[in-house]
Design an enzyme around this catalytic site. Sequence first.
Site, PDB file in Angstrom:
ATOM      1  N   ASN A   9       0.872  -1.179   0.000  1.00  0.00           N
ATOM      2  CA  ASN A   9       0.000   0.000   0.000  1.00  0.00           C
ATOM      3  C   ASN A   9       0.905   1.225   0.000  1.00  0.00           C
ATOM      4  OD1 ASN A   9      -1.819   2.045   0.463  1.00  0.00           O
ATOM      5  ND2 ASN A   9      -2.157   1.527   2.618  1.00  0.00           N
ATOM      6  N   LYS A  11       0.087   4.213  -0.134  1.00  0.00           N
ATOM      7  CA  LYS A  11      -0.579   5.383   0.455  1.00  0.00           C
ATOM      8  C   LYS A  11      -0.394   6.577  -0.499  1.00  0.00           C
ATOM      9  CE  LYS A  11       0.518   3.532   4.953  1.00  0.00           C
ATOM     10  NZ  LYS A  11       0.073   3.571   6.309  1.00  0.00           N
ATOM     11  N   HIS A  93      -9.467   0.863   4.636  1.00  0.00           N
ATOM     12  CA  HIS A  93      -8.182   1.076   5.317  1.00  0.00           C
ATOM     13  C   HIS A  93      -8.423   1.999   6.515  1.00  0.00           C
ATOM     14  CE1 HIS A  93      -4.113   2.385   6.194  1.00  0.00           C
ATOM     15  NE2 HIS A  93      -3.711   1.288   5.578  1.00  0.00           N
ATOM     16  N   GLU A  95      -6.930   4.444   7.618  1.00  0.00           N
ATOM     17  CA  GLU A  95      -6.788   5.886   7.337  1.00  0.00           C
ATOM     18  C   GLU A  95      -8.050   6.429   6.673  1.00  0.00           C
ATOM     19  OE1 GLU A  95      -2.999   5.521   5.385  1.00  0.00           O
ATOM     20  OE2 GLU A  95      -2.133   4.921   7.312  1.00  0.00           O
ATOM     21  N   GLU A 165      -5.270  -5.300  10.396  1.00  0.00           N
ATOM     22  CA  GLU A 165      -4.275  -4.253  10.624  1.00  0.00           C
ATOM     23  C   GLU A 165      -4.608  -3.511  11.916  1.00  0.00           C
ATOM     24  OE1 GLU A 165      -2.284  -2.939   6.759  1.00  0.00           O
ATOM     25  OE2 GLU A 165      -4.144  -1.823   6.877  1.00  0.00           O
ATOM     26  N   GLY A 171       2.295   2.169  10.604  1.00  0.00           N
ATOM     27  CA  GLY A 171       3.210   3.299  10.446  1.00  0.00           C
ATOM     28  C   GLY A 171       3.857   3.745  11.732  1.00  0.00           C
ATOM     29  N   SER A 206       3.424  -2.238  10.227  1.00  0.00           N
ATOM     30  CA  SER A 206       4.881  -2.189  10.413  1.00  0.00           C
ATOM     31  C   SER A 206       5.559  -3.522  10.099  1.00  0.00           C
ATOM     32  CB  SER A 206       5.229  -1.711  11.823  1.00  0.00           C
ATOM     33  OG  SER A 206       4.711  -0.410  12.038  1.00  0.00           O
ATOM     34  N   GLY A 227       2.849  -1.201   4.203  1.00  0.00           N
ATOM     35  CA  GLY A 227       2.844   0.220   3.870  1.00  0.00           C
ATOM     36  C   GLY A 227       4.255   0.710   3.592  1.00  0.00           C
TER      37      GLY A 227
END
Length: 244
Positions: A9, A11, A93, A95, A165, A171, A206, A227
């Site tokens: 991903n 992002k 996701h 986010e 996740e 992150g 991570s 990510g």
Amino acid sequence: MAKPLVLGNWKMNGSIPANAELLKGLRDWDAKKVELGVCPPAVYLPQCQVVLNGSDVRWGGQDVSTHPEGAYTGEVSARMLRELGSHYVLVGHSERRQYHGETDALVAEKFKVAQAAGLVPVLCIGETQAEREAEQTLAVIERQLQAAIDAVGIAQMAGTVVAYEPVWAIGTGLTASPEQAQAVHAAIRAQLGDVGAKVQVLYGGSVKPDNAAELFGQRDIDGALVGGASLKASDFLAIAKAAV
Ligand code: PEP
């Protein structure tokens, strides 16, 4: 059971020259044992299509509209993603849930629309730090997954992807321990019942070259959604190799 899947991903990262370098490093991947895919910002999907066409590496979107077309400024439809050769699309996701207020119901609708258009939806689910501390992890996961199951019907979950996740691990450099992740993955598999063996359940949060093998060693972890480490070909490939 399908082979493991390692999906990147990006992002909101990338540039045409940086993507060219990254994709050049990935396109010789041999997917005999592990499936590899990238989810760039939608504007870079044509570049992925040009560079990855004919390779084993797949690509997909990071989000999809619930609408087929029309006056929805800024949105990208499932058909448009398909037109650019996308195989996957991420839905829900954290986010998107956090910064764009996406609810379980909206995410479930996106999951349904994506699947109906011939995309493989990747349903992202996970608890926040506060939810984990309140021992709500399994309840949150169950609720988020059930919304998608209710939207398409349990049989239609076959061939889809679920990415667990934990929000606190995305992150942040924090990773769920292999045992913590396995416990949630086992619960996801159990909720999917007979269809569970036909759903790839990925871990995300991570994942790096140095922790991937331990995570992939867990019984119900079928790969990773990556990510930060997916932006460097050598790191991303090292993670994928750990799944072989
Ligand atoms: C993600 O964006 O889905 C993710 C898991 O990010 P990171 O690997 O950087 O934690």
